[in-house]
Design an enzyme around this catalytic site. Structure first.
Site, PDB file in Angstrom:
ATOM      1  N   THR A   1       0.535   4.753   0.740  1.00  0.00           N
ATOM      2  CA  THR A   1       0.541   5.637   1.895  1.00  0.00           C
ATOM      3  C   THR A   1       0.751   4.932   3.326  1.00  0.00           C
ATOM      4  O   THR A   1       0.104   4.089   3.557  1.00  0.00           O
ATOM      5  CB  THR A   1      -1.082   6.227   1.970  1.00  0.00           C
TER       6      THR A   1
ATOM      7  N   ASP B   1       0.926  -1.233  -0.097  1.00  0.00           N
ATOM      8  CA  ASP B   1      -0.032   0.130  -0.017  1.00  0.00           C
ATOM      9  C   ASP B   1       0.768   1.154  -0.050  1.00  0.00           C
ATOM     10  O   ASP B   1       1.770   1.422   0.702  1.00  0.00           O
ATOM     11  CB  ASP B   1      -0.961   0.071   1.166  1.00  0.00           C
TER      12      ASP B   1
ATOM     13  N   ASP C   1      -1.536  -0.075   6.141  1.00  0.00           N
ATOM     14  CA  ASP C   1      -1.854   0.556   7.799  1.00  0.00           C
ATOM     15  C   ASP C   1      -3.355   0.922   7.991  1.00  0.00           C
ATOM     16  O   ASP C   1      -3.583   1.243   9.040  1.00  0.00           O
ATOM     17  CB  ASP C   1      -0.862   1.575   8.005  1.00  0.00           C
TER      18      ASP C   1
END
Length: 804
Positions: free
Chosen positions: A323, A321, A560
């Site tokens: 970000t 991912d 996250d």
């Protein structure tokens, strides 16, 4: 799926977007300190221990009460009865090995428990009218628990407040769509918040709540599926099947055919059975894993499931991912481009939108810092951001009393295809910048057509902070043959630009996930070929992981945010950032507590060390098993006494396997992890064991014809022991490659230790070893040299015939 959950899902069906009112004040002040104390006294506490490791009692039990410890314990007791004590040395070795295993696992437990405290979720509850963060175990029945995006519902409860609260229950029910929760409805423990905020009252705590069970299972020091462990278990099962008939055959042949005394027959039987057991193999596997946990713990890496170390080393595709993984969590406003000429109003609206969200994401937080709220604006209704729709919104009352509705989100979602502004936006995205569109809408926030006909007001340009360690980490994966794929909800061009700056191969051809073909096979092929994907929904992330797995890949997923939870759960290895949401940390096998993406190569290296070294030492142990079985069969067929006593094989096992294996199992090893553990071990162990066993048996037969008289048996045994030791040492010398100074020293030290036994009178008597004359000992050495040549040729042939 429950009827309540189904009804709620249908109510929030496609196109229905919940609105919320942020002006609402809390309706519940929570419990008082006296009420909390009263509930604690009654035991109404969420006291289920959330452990990152097994308890000390479980560790002791798991190391002591094993199948082979039981077998060896029985054999040890038998030797204590029939004597002498030196034939029972194998019992003391097992006690030492078990003690080492317990100590290492307790060390790993201490490391994990300390890390778990750092990464433990701390829910916010209202006590005496004020919010307070407390440990999960301190929640009591009736507590009012606040919820926000990414928070996990830790206990069962009833919703008290809902400001656009959307909860994902897919981990419990399998239902993909988030459920809109209103006051009075149930909050299912184990679910997590994807949008909005609210509060709920705890109605079930402790073991009555499913969440406690889920959290305990998610963070336990588990021994889940592992190719190493399952392979070793299969080998041990086969060994157990061979032991029983072999033991019966040895006893009967010594008693009935050879007419040996009962105590002597039992000693020879024990000598034939004990070396079949690869008793140290399970121990060294556990120790290797435990040492890996300790080493990674020093780097703030919490391994919530032991085989995750092994699993990440086997990964050939890692999905990232963007970000929070390739970029740091924070962002900065790079610029503001007004599209309607009123930049002052735009800044005020942006400030008001920031004030509407009590738990802003990274993008909105950057806007809040750049444009503080103007108190002349008031938020009356708000639509929280969610990864599925890619925008948020609010209804605002301005200083003049006029009510307007605004949306803030992805330009390519809010604007129609072909809009001329998208060209400029694509140019900004190509620079790696993130662009949000502020637009005004004439529709209500809960209108399915809220994005239709929006009037663009401004572009907010955000600059993402790249992780300085990301390029080196991506380069490491590329060198190791692990393909990295960036899967993000952001604009595909922007994601590609960021990945390009980090040097990711294939970043120049980003794929918009909305354009992926609907046909499953075609979509899977596109996922296989692409390296960067943008505008990916949480469900698509999950589907991409599944598509890669169906094509035979071992997939790791890092993330996250709540949009990563489903993919993290389904991936072979889930890696969560320590600063990520509670939900991501709960389902991941590995948590990077310091949020450092650069820790992943260390995890891969530990996994490779464990896999490579256990493969090495397993070959040592199983070579011994093979030659022990062969010797037992040969002596039974030839109707001659078993050549060795237990003390002889204890000495040989310690010097050629036990001590060297311990050092080799913990040594650095950068070999790439390869599948088919059992096959790879057995293709070396079987021929090595056969050659070693035949060499020892040949020497024994020659010695039986050479020696005669009352002292013949000790002399025969000593000659056979010399051949067996030298052949086993050559197997050790092969396995110790490639040589380093300490590996050479290790092999030489084991050889010198055996020479010391032969040269020291009291050790000769203790181990009943005495080389008689010169002819037979040198013949034993010559046979061992022939065996060494055959071993060398066989290993090279196997290496060429079955390349790794």
């Amino acid at each position: 799926m429950t009827e309540r959950a189904r009804a709620e899902t249908e109510h929030s069906g496609p196109g229905r977007e919940p609105a919320r009112r942020t002006a609402r004040k809390p309706v519940a002040a929570g419990l008082t300190a006296a009420e909390v104390a009263e509930r604690v006294a009654r035991g109404e506490v969420n006291d289920v221990p959330v452990r990152s490791s097994r308890s000390a009692a479980e560790i002791v039990r798991a190391n002591v009460f094993t199948r082979f410890n039981a077998i060896i314990g029985v054999l040890f007791v038998i030797i204590l009865i029939v004597g002498p004590l030196q034939d029972g040395l194998f019992g003391f070795v097992i006690v030492a090995n078990t003690g080492i295993g317990i100590v290492q696992e307790l060390r790993a437990k201490k490391t994990l428990d300390s890390l778990a405290v750092i990464g433990e979720a701390r829910p916010t509850v209202r006590r005496d009218g004020a919010p307070a963060e407390i440990p999960t175990s301190a929640v009591v029945l009736g507590d009012v628990i606040e919820l926000g995006p990414g928070d996990k519902v830790i206990v069962d409860g009833e919703v008290l407040e809902s400001d656009g609260l959307e909860i994902d229950e897919s981990l419990l029910t399998g239902e993909a769509d988030p459920v809109v929760k209103k006051p009075g409805e149930a909050a299912m423990s184990g679910s997590f918040v994807v949008a909005g905020s609210g509060a709920f009252t705890a109605t079930k705590v402790g073991r009555q709540a499913y969440a406690a069970q889920l959290a305990e299972e998610a963070s336990r020091f588990t021994l889940v599926h592992s190719e190493l462990r399952s392979g070793i278990s299969r080998i041990l099962k086969y060994v157990t099947w061979m032991m029983i008939p072999t033991a019966i055959g040895l006893v009967l042949s010594h008693l009935l055919t050879l007419g040996l005394p009962g105590d002597e027959a039992i000693r020879r039987m024990v000598a034939g059975i004990v070396p079949m057991i690869p008793e140290g193999l399970v121990l060294l596997t556990s120790v290797a894993f435990a040492i890996g946990v300790i080493r990674l713990g020093r780097k703030k890496c919490l391994v919530q499931e032991l085989p995750a170390i092994e699993g990440l080393a086997r990964v050939d595709v890692v999905c990232l991912d963007k970000t929070g993984t390739l970029t740091e969590g924070g962002m900065d406003v790079n610029g503001l481009r007004s599209l309607d000429g009123d930049e002052t109003q735009v800044k005020q609206v942006l400030g008001a939108l920031g004030a509407c969200d009590p738990r802003p994401n990274a993008s909105l937080q950057a806007i809040i810092e750049a444009y503080p709220a103007d108190h002349g604006w008031r938020c009356t209704r708000a639509l929280p951001f969610s990864s599925a729709r890619k925008y948020s919104g609010a209804a605002l009352n301005g200083p003049d009393g006029e009510s307007t509705t605004w949306l803030l989100g992805a330009p390519d979602v809010l604007l129609p295809a072909g809009d001329h502004r998208l060209t400029e936006i694509d140019g900004l995205n190509a620079q790696g910048l993130r662009v949000l569109l502020l637009a005004r809408t004439e529709h209500e926030l809960d209108d399915p057509d809220v994005t239709r006909g929006v009037r663009p007001a401004a572009l907010v340009v955000l600059e993402q902070r790249l992780r300085p360690d990301a390029p080196d980490t991506l380069r490491y994966f590329a060198e190791q043959g692990v393909r990295a794929k960036v899967i993000s909800g952001d604009n595909a061009v922007s994601v590609g630009a960021v990945a390009g700056k980090l040097g990711l191969p294939g970043a120049d051809a980003p794929v918009d996930a909305r354009e992926l073909p609907g046909e499953t096979e075609a979509s899977a092929a596109a996922v296989e070929q692409g390296a960067v994907f943008g505008r990916v929904t949480p469900q698509q992330k999950r589907a991409m992981v599944a598509a890669l797995q169906l094509r035979g890949h071992t997939v790791a997923m890092t993330g996250d945010g709540v949009n990563d939870v489903l993919a993290l759960k389904d991936a072979d290895i889930g890696v969560a950032m320590g600063s990520g949401s509670e939900a991501t940390r709960a389902v991941a096998q590995i948590v990077l507590l310091d949020n450092s993406f650069a820790t992943l190569p260390s995890v891969v290296a530990e996994g490779r060390r464990v896999i490579g070294n256990i493969t090495r030492v397993a070959t040592l142990f199983l070579t011994k098993t093979v030659y022990s079985v062969l010797l037992a069969i040969l002596v039974a067929c030839c109707q001659i006494p078993y050549p060795y006593l237990p003390r002889h094989l204890t000495l040989l096992s310690t010097l050629t396997i036990g001590i060297p294996a311990f050092f080799l199992a913990l040594a650095p090893n950068k070999e790439r992890a390869r599948p088919h553990f059992v096959r790879r071990v057995m293709r070396y162990a079987v021929p090595s064991g056969l050659i070693t066993g035949l060499a020892a048996f040949t020497t024994y037969l020659l010695a039986r014809s050479y020696y005669s008289g009352p002292g013949a048996l000790p002399a025969e045994t000593s000659a056979a022991t010399l051949t067996l030791f030298l052949a086993a040492m050559w197997v050790l010398a092969i396995i110790a490659r490639p040589y380093t100074w300490w590996r050479i020293a290790l092999v030489l030290a084991m050889g010198l230790a055996f020479l010391a036994v032969l040269a020291t009178p009291w050790l000769q008597r203790f181990f009943d070893l005495r080389l008689v004359g010169t002819t037979m000992p040198w013949a034993a050495v010559a046979i061992a040299v022939v065996a060494a040549v055959l071993l060398e040729l066989t290993w090279r042939w196997v290496g060429r015939r079955f390349p790794a």
